[in-house]
Design a protein around this motif. Structure first.
Motif, PDB file in Angstrom:
ATOM      1  N   ALA A   1       0.826  -1.206   0.000  1.00 61.62           N
ATOM      2  CA  ALA A   1       0.000   0.000   0.000  1.00 61.62           C
ATOM      3  C   ALA A   1       0.861   1.256   0.000  1.00 61.62           C
ATOM      4  O   ALA A   1       0.576   2.218  -0.729  1.00 61.62           O
ATOM      5  CB  ALA A   1      -0.924  -0.001   1.220  1.00 61.62           C
ATOM      6  N   ASP A   2       1.940   1.262   0.785  1.00 63.39           N
ATOM      7  CA  ASP A   2       2.799   2.441   0.889  1.00 63.39           C
ATOM      8  C   ASP A   2       3.734   2.625  -0.304  1.00 63.39           C
ATOM      9  O   ASP A   2       4.000   3.751  -0.712  1.00 63.39           O
ATOM     10  CB  ASP A   2       3.651   2.363   2.164  1.00 63.39           C
ATOM     11  CG  ASP A   2       2.812   2.449   3.419  1.00 63.39           C
ATOM     12  OD1 ASP A   2       1.654   2.894   3.341  1.00 63.39           O
ATOM     13  OD2 ASP A   2       3.312   2.043   4.482  1.00 63.39           O
ATOM     14  N   HIS A   3       4.260   1.544  -0.858  1.00 65.61           N
ATOM     15  CA  HIS A   3       5.288   1.651  -1.875  1.00 65.61           C
ATOM     16  C   HIS A   3       4.822   1.410  -3.314  1.00 65.61           C
ATOM     17  O   HIS A   3       5.527   1.764  -4.246  1.00 65.61           O
ATOM     18  CB  HIS A   3       6.435   0.676  -1.565  1.00 65.61           C
ATOM     19  CG  HIS A   3       7.171   1.045  -0.322  1.00 65.61           C
ATOM     20  ND1 HIS A   3       6.768   0.632   0.937  1.00 65.61           N
ATOM     21  CD2 HIS A   3       8.278   1.809  -0.141  1.00 65.61           C
ATOM     22  CE1 HIS A   3       7.605   1.116   1.821  1.00 65.61           C
ATOM     23  NE2 HIS A   3       8.529   1.837   1.210  1.00 65.61           N
ATOM     24  N   VAL A   4       3.685   0.789  -3.494  1.00 67.39           N
ATOM     25  CA  VAL A   4       3.205   0.496  -4.848  1.00 67.39           C
ATOM     26  C   VAL A   4       1.867   1.183  -5.125  1.00 67.39           C
ATOM     27  O   VAL A   4       1.763   2.019  -6.009  1.00 67.39           O
ATOM     28  CB  VAL A   4       3.091  -1.028  -5.084  1.00 67.39           C
ATOM     29  CG1 VAL A   4       2.540  -1.324  -6.475  1.00 67.39           C
ATOM     30  CG2 VAL A   4       4.446  -1.712  -4.889  1.00 67.39           C
TER      31      VAL A   4
ATOM     32  N   PRO B   1      -1.735   6.758  -9.724  1.00 63.75           N
ATOM     33  CA  PRO B   1      -2.621   7.924  -9.641  1.00 63.75           C
ATOM     34  C   PRO B   1      -4.007   7.510  -9.109  1.00 63.75           C
ATOM     35  O   PRO B   1      -4.627   6.580  -9.612  1.00 63.75           O
ATOM     36  CB  PRO B   1      -2.721   8.404 -11.089  1.00 63.75           C
ATOM     37  CG  PRO B   1      -1.453   7.922 -11.719  1.00 63.75           C
ATOM     38  CD  PRO B   1      -1.143   6.622 -11.050  1.00 63.75           C
ATOM     39  N   GLY B   2      -4.438   8.192  -8.071  1.00 65.70           N
ATOM     40  CA  GLY B   2      -5.713   7.878  -7.439  1.00 65.70           C
ATOM     41  C   GLY B   2      -5.618   6.717  -6.470  1.00 65.70           C
ATOM     42  O   GLY B   2      -6.639   6.264  -5.946  1.00 65.70           O
TER      43      GLY B   2
END
Length: 120
Positions: A109-112, A117-118
């Motif tokens: 969730a944090d890195h990918v 966008p969005g």
């Protein structure tokens, strides 16, 4: 009576808020001499699952874990004392945040996802 493979292995683990922690990839059993075997803990982790599917998958799984993602143990260990109910799923008396079971999901969730966008 509990059948380890049928009743535990590959069952979904749910925390006290019914959030999924993944599926049971391994079962650790203690076999004391002269006494009944007992389940000590459940384990969750890609390396454990890979070794059950095909032994040759262990190397690539280790490489992925060491090259990308969160730097944590290859397996999450959940003591049997935290199991509150078994059925279609295995329910635990702890929160997902008390374990490292969701470390990959948080890292993704944090890195990918956040970079899409969005994605936030």
């Amino acid at each position: 009576m509990i059948y380890l493979v049928r009743d535990i292995l590959d069952k979904r683990l749910l925390d006290k808020e019914n959030e999924s922690l993944g599926r049971v990839d391994g079962v650790v059993v203690e076999m004391p001499q002269g006494r009944q075997p007992r389940v000590v803990r459940l384990e969750v982790g890609g390396k454990i699952h890979a070794s059950r599917v095909a032994h040759w998958l262990v190397g690539p799984t280790r490489w992925l874990r060491e090259s990308f993602g969160p730097k944590r143990s290859a397996r999450v260990k959940i003591d049997w004392k935290h199991v509150t109910r078994m059925g279609r799923d295995i329910h635990l008396d702890l929160s997902a945040d008390e374990t490292e079971a969701l470390a990959w999901e948080h890292w993704m969730a944090d890195h990918v996802i956040a970079r899409i966008p969005g994605g936030r």
